[in-house]
Write an enzyme that holds these catalytic residues in place. Structure first.
Site, short mmCIF file in Angstrom:
data_model
loop_
_atom_site.label_atom_id
_atom_site.label_comp_id
_atom_site.label_asym_id
_atom_site.label_seq_id
_atom_site.Cartn_x
_atom_site.Cartn_y
_atom_site.Cartn_z
N SER A 84 0.77 -1.31 0.07
CA SER A 84 0.05 0.06 0.21
C SER A 84 0.77 1.38 -0.03
O SER A 84 0.30 2.31 0.01
CB SER A 84 -0.96 0.16 1.15
OG SER A 84 -1.59 -1.18 1.38
N THR A 187 -1.22 2.29 4.46
CA THR A 187 -0.62 3.70 4.35
C THR A 187 0.08 4.14 5.72
O THR A 187 -0.59 3.75 6.67
CB THR A 187 -1.84 4.71 4.14
OG1 THR A 187 -2.40 4.56 2.84
CG2 THR A 187 -1.25 6.21 4.05
N THR A 205 1.62 6.78 0.27
CA THR A 205 0.74 5.71 -0.21
C THR A 205 0.85 5.47 -1.36
O THR A 205 0.94 6.42 -2.22
CB THR A 205 -0.84 6.19 0.46
OG1 THR A 205 -1.58 4.80 0.10
CG2 THR A 205 -1.52 7.24 -0.33
N ARG A 215 -7.39 8.57 -9.65
CA ARG A 215 -8.05 8.68 -8.35
C ARG A 215 -6.93 9.32 -7.32
O ARG A 215 -5.80 8.95 -7.32
CB ARG A 215 -8.60 7.39 -7.86
CG ARG A 215 -9.27 7.38 -6.51
CD ARG A 215 -8.43 6.97 -5.29
NE ARG A 215 -9.08 7.06 -4.00
CZ ARG A 215 -8.33 6.86 -2.93
NH1 ARG A 215 -6.92 6.66 -2.91
NH2 ARG A 215 -8.97 6.86 -1.79
N VAL A 216 -7.34 10.09 -6.66
CA VAL A 216 -6.28 10.68 -5.47
C VAL A 216 -7.14 10.39 -4.18
O VAL A 216 -8.22 10.78 -3.98
CB VAL A 216 -6.07 12.19 -6.02
CG1 VAL A 216 -5.14 12.58 -4.77
CG2 VAL A 216 -5.36 12.32 -7.11
N ASP A 218 -6.74 10.71 0.33
CA ASP A 218 -6.60 11.63 1.43
C ASP A 218 -5.19 12.18 1.78
O ASP A 218 -4.94 13.25 2.02
CB ASP A 218 -7.26 11.23 2.71
CG ASP A 218 -6.73 9.97 3.00
OD1 ASP A 218 -6.70 9.03 2.20
OD2 ASP A 218 -6.27 10.08 4.29
N THR A 238 -5.61 7.12 8.07
CA THR A 238 -5.15 6.10 7.15
C THR A 238 -6.77 5.29 7.02
O THR A 238 -7.72 5.57 7.73
CB THR A 238 -4.32 4.87 7.74
OG1 THR A 238 -4.34 3.92 6.99
CG2 THR A 238 -4.92 4.47 9.29
N GLY A 239 -6.96 4.84 5.76
CA GLY A 239 -8.17 4.18 5.56
C GLY A 239 -8.55 4.66 4.11
O GLY A 239 -8.12 5.32 3.36
N LEU A 240 -9.96 4.49 4.16
CA LEU A 240 -10.82 4.99 3.06
C LEU A 240 -10.32 6.34 2.64
O LEU A 240 -11.31 7.09 3.43
CB LEU A 240 -12.20 4.42 2.89
CG LEU A 240 -12.81 4.70 1.60
CD1 LEU A 240 -12.38 3.61 0.36
CD2 LEU A 240 -14.49 4.65 1.62
#
Ligand code: SD4
Length: 326
Positions: A84, A187, A205, A215-216, A218, A238-240
């Protein structure tokens, strides 16, 4: 001079005299506080342990918390087991790995790169954007051109063996349904405080696996994946990424700390806000936040179980499980 112009001149002078000078108007930051015993480094997930070691080592050499948070995450950018982060990360739907990164210091300086290809250390490129351009963010081909101009080597565009294997497997169905805590979560976000209370942070990340090309997330968005302010604290996420961008997660946490919430309370409030703005598919969304306030207190919280973080100082480096809302 007309009466009107005389009046304006007089009232301007009057207001100038009445205004406090700039140095009085600005809040003073007390860098003499020493709440952390030496530097304090926090980073997301278990690869934070080796990253923290690299960060602390760098801090010992240069005494710079900015150098520390850059060097720490560079370690993860080279970790071939991490799918990741870095060029070995899982690719997008087209089979191309694109990277996002950001870096920030507590005085408001920041830089980031998004949707960048062929660069081994996007965090160093983000730092170059911060230090060598008048801009905060460079994306895509422009970021790559800037990297070339700055002498960054361009890496060959090929997937790592592990990423190729995973991508080949994914292509059999080409279904996009991220599984929380199994894929898409590694990440690294790192936040650190030096022994005088100065803060810095970094985040890097390869983003969501099999994302749409372009796609970008956060991580390169200042205020979403990372935010740092010496007057209040620092936070990283971290995460979606979509769920985190929707609530300006890291900025939100820093602002809550500024208003007096502890880092733990601020992270919990950010998770509550994230859930309220992402209700439809919250069962499929993992996100975790990590924060430090200006006094060196620490907090972490996640949507679902499974998030952890590494916390290090000069003498210790430990992995801590975060609590979660569900
Ligand atoms: C993103 N936030 O691009 C990143 C992914 C991530 O742990 O954090 N994974 O949405």
């Amino acid at each position: 001079m007309s009466q009107r112009r005389k009046f304006i001149k007089k009232s301007l002078l009057g207001s100038l005299v009445a205004l406090p000078t700039l140095s009085h108007a600005l809040p003073r930051i007390d860098f003499s506080r020493k709440k952390a015993d030496g530097p304090l480094i926090l980073s997301t997930w278990n690869h934070g342990l080796p990253a923290n070691v690299a960060a602390i080592e760098k801090f010992k050499q240069t005494g710079s918390i900015l150098d520390a948070v850059e060097t720490g995450v560079k370690d993860t950018e080279l970790d071939m087991d991490n799918l990741s982060v870095g060029l070995q990360g899982l690719p997008d739907r087209e089979g191309i790995t694109t990277l996002d990164a950001s870096i920030m210091t507590g005085d408001g300086s920041c830089g980031s790169v998004a949707f960048v290809r062929q660069i081994k250390h996007p965090i160093t490129l983000a730092r170059a954007v911060m230090e060598k351009t008048p801009h905060v963010m460079l994306a895509g081909e422009g970021a790559r051109q800037f990297a070339i101009a700055e002498g960054f080597p361009l890496e060959k565009e090929e997937l790592s063996p592990k990423a190729q294997e995973a991508y080949d497997e994914w292509k059999k169905t080409s279904k996009y349904k991220p599984v929380i805590n199994i894929e898409n979560h590694d990440t690294i976000g790192m936040i650190g405080m030096d022994d005088k209370g100065k803060l810095a942070g970094s985040c890097t990340t390869s983003g969501l696996a099999y994302k749409m090309h372009g796609r970008v997330g956060d991580s390169p968005i200042i205020g979403a994946g990372l935010y740092v302010d010496d007057e209040a604290g620092a936070a990283t996420a971290t995460g979606l990424g979509e769920s985190i961008i929707r609530i300006c997660g890291s900025f939100l946490i820093v602002e809550l700390m500024r208003q007096g919430r502890s880092p733990q309370e601020a992270c919990e409030e950010a998770v509550r806000r994230l859930i309220s703005k992402n209700r439809k598919n919250i069962a499929d969304i993992q996100a975790g936040f990590l924060a430090i306030n200006k006094d060196g207190e620490v907090g972490a919280f996640a949507v679902h179980p499974g998030f952890n973080f590494a916390k290090a100082n000069l003498t210790s480096n430990e992995l801590i499980d975060s609590k979660s809302h569900f």
